[in-house]
Design an enzyme around this catalytic site. Structure first.
Site, PDB file in Angstrom:
ATOM      1  N   MET A   1       0.885  -1.438   0.212  1.00 59.47           N
ATOM      2  CA  MET A   1      -0.050   0.012   0.020  1.00 59.47           C
ATOM      3  C   MET A   1       0.874   1.217  -0.064  1.00 59.47           C
ATOM      4  O   MET A   1       0.326   2.455   0.375  1.00 59.47           O
ATOM      5  CB  MET A   1      -1.049   0.037   1.450  1.00 59.47           C
ATOM      6  N   GLY A   2       2.049   1.090  -0.388  1.00 57.01           N
ATOM      7  CA  GLY A   2       2.988   2.032  -0.557  1.00 57.01           C
ATOM      8  C   GLY A   2       3.526   2.769   0.856  1.00 57.01           C
ATOM      9  O   GLY A   2       3.584   1.844   1.610  1.00 57.01           O
TER      10      GLY A   2
ATOM     11  N   HIS B   1       8.733   1.241   3.346  1.00 58.62           N
ATOM     12  CA  HIS B   1       9.972   1.232   4.427  1.00 58.62           C
ATOM     13  C   HIS B   1      10.926   0.010   4.303  1.00 58.62           C
ATOM     14  O   HIS B   1      10.471  -0.869   3.349  1.00 58.62           O
ATOM     15  CB  HIS B   1       9.370   1.250   5.846  1.00 58.62           C
TER      16      HIS B   1
ATOM     17  N   GLY C   1      10.995  -2.820   5.545  1.00 58.86           N
ATOM     18  CA  GLY C   1      10.279  -4.177   5.430  1.00 58.86           C
ATOM     19  C   GLY C   1       9.867  -4.359   4.046  1.00 58.86           C
ATOM     20  O   GLY C   1      10.164  -5.665   3.546  1.00 58.86           O
ATOM     21  N   HIS C   2       9.163  -3.664   3.501  1.00 56.14           N
ATOM     22  CA  HIS C   2       8.725  -3.613   2.021  1.00 56.14           C
ATOM     23  C   HIS C   2       9.990  -4.153   1.159  1.00 56.14           C
ATOM     24  O   HIS C   2       9.928  -4.941   0.282  1.00 56.14           O
ATOM     25  CB  HIS C   2       8.217  -2.373   1.411  1.00 56.14           C
TER      26      HIS C   2
ATOM     27  N   GLU D   1       5.629 -11.655   7.010  1.00 55.42           N
ATOM     28  CA  GLU D   1       5.365 -12.269   8.250  1.00 55.42           C
ATOM     29  C   GLU D   1       4.713 -11.476   9.175  1.00 55.42           C
ATOM     30  O   GLU D   1       3.763 -11.610  10.039  1.00 55.42           O
ATOM     31  CB  GLU D   1       6.265 -13.024   8.845  1.00 55.42           C
TER      32      GLU D   1
ATOM     33  N   ASP E   1       2.157  -9.366   8.913  1.00 54.99           N
ATOM     34  CA  ASP E   1       0.844  -9.420   8.612  1.00 54.99           C
ATOM     35  C   ASP E   1       0.601 -11.045   8.746  1.00 54.99           C
ATOM     36  O   ASP E   1       0.068 -11.629   7.419  1.00 54.99           O
ATOM     37  CB  ASP E   1       0.087  -8.855   7.417  1.00 54.99           C
TER      38      ASP E   1
ATOM     39  N   VAL F   1      10.824  -7.541   9.326  1.00 57.29           N
ATOM     40  CA  VAL F   1      12.006  -6.570   9.726  1.00 57.29           C
ATOM     41  C   VAL F   1      11.755  -5.484  10.729  1.00 57.29           C
ATOM     42  O   VAL F   1      10.481  -4.989  10.969  1.00 57.29           O
ATOM     43  CB  VAL F   1      12.168  -5.979   8.421  1.00 57.29           C
TER      44      VAL F   1
ATOM     45  N   ARG G   1       2.426   2.499   9.837  1.00 58.63           N
ATOM     46  CA  ARG G   1       1.495   3.301  10.673  1.00 58.63           C
ATOM     47  C   ARG G   1       2.452   3.839  11.843  1.00 58.63           C
ATOM     48  O   ARG G   1       1.921   4.514  12.583  1.00 58.63           O
ATOM     49  CB  ARG G   1       0.258   2.421  11.158  1.00 58.63           C
TER      50      ARG G   1
HETATM   51  P1  AMP Z   1       1.369  -2.845   3.506  1.00 62.07           P
HETATM   52  O1  AMP Z   1       1.941  -1.995   2.556  1.00 62.07           O
HETATM   53  O2  AMP Z   1       1.526  -2.649   5.010  1.00 62.07           O
HETATM   54  O3  AMP Z   1       0.092  -3.509   3.107  1.00 62.07           O
HETATM   55  O4  AMP Z   1       2.548  -4.152   3.455  1.00 62.07           O
HETATM   56  C1  AMP Z   1       2.892  -4.847   2.266  1.00 62.07           C
HETATM   57  C2  AMP Z   1       3.619  -5.882   2.534  1.00 62.07           C
HETATM   58  O5  AMP Z   1       4.632  -5.619   3.292  1.00 62.07           O
HETATM   59  C3  AMP Z   1       2.789  -6.952   3.478  1.00 62.07           C
HETATM   60  O6  AMP Z   1       2.996  -8.139   2.821  1.00 62.07           O
HETATM   61  C4  AMP Z   1       3.250  -6.810   4.558  1.00 62.07           C
HETATM   62  O7  AMP Z   1       3.276  -7.880   5.595  1.00 62.07           O
HETATM   63  C5  AMP Z   1       4.776  -6.554   4.456  1.00 62.07           C
HETATM   64  N1  AMP Z   1       5.115  -5.959   5.413  1.00 62.07           N
HETATM   65  C6  AMP Z   1       4.893  -4.790   6.070  1.00 62.07           C
HETATM   66  N2  AMP Z   1       5.965  -4.365   6.924  1.00 62.07           N
HETATM   67  C7  AMP Z   1       6.636  -5.288   7.033  1.00 62.07           C
HETATM   68  C8  AMP Z   1       7.741  -5.682   7.949  1.00 62.07           C
HETATM   69  N3  AMP Z   1       7.998  -4.860   8.908  1.00 62.07           N
HETATM   70  N4  AMP Z   1       8.765  -6.706   7.460  1.00 62.07           N
HETATM   71  C9  AMP Z   1       8.319  -7.298   6.545  1.00 62.07           C
HETATM   72  N5  AMP Z   1       7.440  -7.260   5.899  1.00 62.07           N
HETATM   73  C10 AMP Z   1       6.562  -6.276   6.195  1.00 62.07           C
END
Ligand code: AMP
Length: 283
Positions: A34-35, A38, A40-41, A153, A155, A181, A192
């Site tokens: 969802m953009g 960071h 993690g992405h 992981e 989520d 991460v 968030r």
């Molecule tokens: P989101 O943009 O929050 O919908 O996340 C997109 C993808 O990135 C989802 O598969 C999340 O589980 C993954 N994601 C978000 N935060 C992290 C993190 N800290 N470490 C690893 N993957 C993440």
């Protein structure tokens, strides 16, 4: 070193580029996001690159997975910074549809996942969530036909739901889970986290600390129920409003009473001020 990054905004232009990759015999990995990207992405992108020649990153803040009282309107958005990060991470293609492109007038189909999607965790507090996620992810899968799809992981319930959906619908792709991460103090990276005040940011890593301490105690044989009760008290004591702290079977997400019930995952969600954080850890 930067690389050429293509941005597609219509299904037609997306498919044109993907067809070129396919014709060249190149494997494709999809990273749905969802953009507000960071590290993690970017770990998901790096893992995607290890598996496939071409990496497609979707950026779409999906309105149907937010309830009216949630943060869809204020969800962090930063497209220019996201593109710069993806260029540096050597992604190939960004799929950035508008809401009208995803859900044109007359759109009338919804996937309602069961099983892990009804485990009584996130679904209990966000009942609209997994239907919205499953529907948009199914669309992303059919739009991009990837060989691999990367999910964090972080989520964990979402990872279980998407894995099951791909299996149930015979989708010809492999869902890959990528470990969470974290910041140096343990806080799981999340878009968030930008909502947190400096004071809240100091408290936020407690969520992970309680998970880690609880996992260790359960591993040492302490009774799960007692460990979770104490974890609950600790999370509440430092100022969170706890939605849940639970021990579940790592695959089915069914409740577990003891370590004999199978591999255990601890999952938690809690609010600090207005910000809702989630985290989880394997035992
Ligand atoms: P989101 O943009 O929050 O919908 O996340 C997109 C993808 O990135 C989802 O598969 C999340 O589980 C993954 N994601 C978000 N935060 C992290 C993190 N800290 N470490 C690893 N993957 C993440």
């Amino acid at each position: 070193m930067t690389t050429r990054l293509i941005v597609a905004r219509t299904v037609t232009s997306l498919r044109r580029v993907l067809q070129r990759y396919r014709k060249a015999g190149e494997k494709i990995a999809l990273v749905p996001t969802m953009g507000a990207l960071h590290r993690g992405h970017l770990k998901l992108v790096a893992e995607a690159r290890r598996r496939a020649r071409r990496v497609v990153v979707s950026i779409f803040v999906n309105p149907t997975q937010f309830a009216p009282n949630e943060d869809f309107g204020s969800y962090p958005r930063g497209f220019a910074a996201d593109l710069a990060a993806l260029r540096a991470a050597k992604a190939d293609l960004v799929w950035a549809p508008s809401a009208e492109m995803m859900y044109p007038e007359g759109f009338a189909t919804r996937i309602e996942p069961q099983g892990a999607a009804k485990a009584g965790l996130e679904d209990k507090f966000r009942p609209h969530f997994f239907g919205g996620v499953a529907t948009v992810v199914a669309k992303l899968f059919t739009q991009t036909s990837p060989d691999f799809a990367m999910f964090g992981e972080k989520d964990y319930q979402q990872l279980c739901v998407v894995t099951q959906m791909a299996k149930d619908l015979d989708l010809p792709l492999k869902v890959i889970g990528v470990p969470t991460v974290r910041e140096a103090d343990g806080l799981a990276l999340s878009s968030r986290n930008a909502y947190l005040s400096p004071e809240q940011r100091k408290v936020a890593p407690m969520l992970y600390r309680v998970l880690a301490a609880s996992a260790k105690r359960i591993k040492q044989g302490e009774p799960i129920e007692m460990v979770l009760e104490e974890g609950h008290a600790e999370i509440t004591r430092v100022g969170f409003a706890l939605d849940y702290l639970e021990a579940r079977h790592a695959v089915t997400l069914a409740p577990v009473a003891s370590r004999k019930d199978g591999p255990i995952r601890l999952l938690t969600a809690a609010k600090i001020g207005k910000t809702r954080l989630i985290d989880n850890l394997g035992v």
